[in-house]
Design a protein around this motif. Sequence first.
Motif, PDB file in Angstrom:
ATOM      1  N   GLU A  59     -20.360   0.325  -8.101  1.00 41.72           N
ATOM      2  CA  GLU A  59     -19.287  -0.287  -7.297  1.00 41.72           C
ATOM      3  C   GLU A  59     -19.917  -0.989  -6.107  1.00 41.72           C
ATOM      4  O   GLU A  59     -20.707  -0.393  -5.368  1.00 41.72           O
ATOM      5  CB  GLU A  59     -18.301   0.780  -6.792  1.00 41.72           C
ATOM      6  CG  GLU A  59     -17.241   0.173  -5.864  1.00 41.72           C
ATOM      7  CD  GLU A  59     -16.215   1.176  -5.348  1.00 41.72           C
ATOM      8  OE1 GLU A  59     -16.352   2.389  -5.618  1.00 41.72           O
ATOM      9  OE2 GLU A  59     -15.262   0.718  -4.673  1.00 41.72           O
ATOM     10  N   ASN A 118     -14.137  -4.475  -5.108  1.00 43.47           N
ATOM     11  CA  ASN A 118     -12.825  -4.159  -4.528  1.00 43.47           C
ATOM     12  C   ASN A 118     -12.068  -5.432  -4.182  1.00 43.47           C
ATOM     13  O   ASN A 118     -12.640  -6.377  -3.634  1.00 43.47           O
ATOM     14  CB  ASN A 118     -13.006  -3.325  -3.251  1.00 43.47           C
ATOM     15  CG  ASN A 118     -13.517  -1.939  -3.561  1.00 43.47           C
ATOM     16  OD1 ASN A 118     -12.763  -1.092  -4.026  1.00 43.47           O
ATOM     17  ND2 ASN A 118     -14.803  -1.718  -3.336  1.00 43.47           N
ATOM     18  N   GLU A 150     -11.270  -3.728  -8.660  1.00 41.08           N
ATOM     19  CA  GLU A 150     -10.587  -2.515  -8.225  1.00 41.08           C
ATOM     20  C   GLU A 150      -9.397  -2.878  -7.339  1.00 41.08           C
ATOM     21  O   GLU A 150      -9.553  -3.456  -6.270  1.00 41.08           O
ATOM     22  CB  GLU A 150     -11.554  -1.604  -7.452  1.00 41.08           C
ATOM     23  CG  GLU A 150     -12.685  -1.081  -8.318  1.00 41.08           C
ATOM     24  CD  GLU A 150     -13.425   0.090  -7.695  1.00 41.08           C
ATOM     25  OE1 GLU A 150     -13.076   0.533  -6.577  1.00 41.08           O
ATOM     26  OE2 GLU A 150     -14.382   0.578  -8.341  1.00 41.08           O
ATOM     27  N   ASP A 180      -7.708   1.781  -8.061  1.00 39.22           N
ATOM     28  CA  ASP A 180      -8.542   2.536  -7.118  1.00 39.22           C
ATOM     29  C   ASP A 180      -7.677   3.562  -6.384  1.00 39.22           C
ATOM     30  O   ASP A 180      -6.460   3.390  -6.275  1.00 39.22           O
ATOM     31  CB  ASP A 180      -9.134   1.550  -6.104  1.00 39.22           C
ATOM     32  CG  ASP A 180     -10.384   2.071  -5.426  1.00 39.22           C
ATOM     33  OD1 ASP A 180     -10.768   3.235  -5.650  1.00 39.22           O
ATOM     34  OD2 ASP A 180     -10.986   1.291  -4.657  1.00 39.22           O
ATOM     35  N   LYS A 201      -9.195   5.384 -11.163  1.00 42.65           N
ATOM     36  CA  LYS A 201     -10.121   6.100 -10.289  1.00 42.65           C
ATOM     37  C   LYS A 201      -9.368   7.166  -9.513  1.00 42.65           C
ATOM     38  O   LYS A 201      -8.494   6.848  -8.698  1.00 42.65           O
ATOM     39  CB  LYS A 201     -10.810   5.119  -9.327  1.00 42.65           C
ATOM     40  CG  LYS A 201     -11.608   4.038 -10.058  1.00 42.65           C
ATOM     41  CD  LYS A 201     -12.491   3.254  -9.111  1.00 42.65           C
ATOM     42  CE  LYS A 201     -13.702   4.042  -8.690  1.00 42.65           C
ATOM     43  NZ  LYS A 201     -14.591   3.247  -7.799  1.00 42.65           N
TER      44      LYS A 201
END
Length: 292
Positions: A59, A118, A150, A180, A201
């Motif tokens: 990530e 993200n 995400e 996320d 997640k």
Amino acid sequence: HAKSAGRNNFQFFAAAMNKRVCEHLELENRLRQALARDELSLHYQPQYDLASGRLSGCEALMRWHNPVLGQVPPDKFIPIAEDSGLIVALGEWALGEACRQVMAWHAAGLPLLPVAVNVSAVQFRHADLAGQVARALRRSGLPAQLLELELTESVLAENLEQIGATLQRLKRLGVRLAMDDFGTGYSSLSYLKHFKLDTLKIDRSFVSDLPNGDDYAALTIAIIGMAHSLGMTCIAEGIETAAQHDFLRWHGCSHGQGYRLSRPLSAQALGELLQRSTAATAADAAAPRLST
Ligand code: C2E
Ligand code: MG
Ligand code: MG
Ligand code: MG
């Protein structure tokens, strides 16, 4: 007397407010220059397949080092970037940089590693997100299925028609979508299937109470089961202890991420890790198998 005390309190409050506003403005002004001054970088936190223990992806996490302010944590500057709209430019940079970095590792002879980036709700609202993603893929040459975006549940509080159209364009590009911090927002479970999300997640707040927080343990087991029965990949975030790691593996959570496994690493350090884990995997494959 009471009146003057009240006035003093107010003055104290006003001064404190003023200080906060000033700090906020200072951060915002410095953040505005950060891209042009090359103060941003990405760190990469490894993600692992919990059953095999193999590195499965990473990530990308944004880092900001300002010469005056020092290292500013994302929890401090991302909200400011979102309020000011700067996140649109910062987010586009992060997409391009993450894709470029994976191809740079690959060019250095390392395997292609999936990367997650993200994406803020503001990027959905204000930016041509699908266009930005398409450009990042085209410029870097990264195969789309190696890029995961995400999203947080707050994205789904937006205008659903517009979000749906953007998510569909992203799916058509072939990128993967992850939810996320799952379990922290106002979530309706139906969106997981409706928007064809690929990965779920589990938020760190669930994991941090394992294995003894009974309610969290029950919820975590339920979330793992739900994700897998929907055909989604499930990643537990924030694994810090061996007990948490064991609990999640035992309950069949497919993937994990956290300080116990690895902290976020510089691009250089992740390259070295990738090199070592590739060598280990090759040795593993070449070694004679002993039956147990
Ligand atoms: P996130 O996306 O949920 O990222 C995971 C955060 O948990 C990261 O914090 C990571 O360093 C931290 N973490 C990982 N393992 C552990 C652990 O075992 N224990 C603990 N206590 N923490 C762990 P970080 O890098 O400070 O980022 C915080 C948040 O800032 C991210 O949460 C994400 O929401 C946001 N963020 C970071 N980079 C970006 C970016 O490029 N774009 C956007 N829109 N947001 C970003
Ligand atoms: Mg994340
Ligand atoms: Mg998270
Ligand atoms: Mg978070």
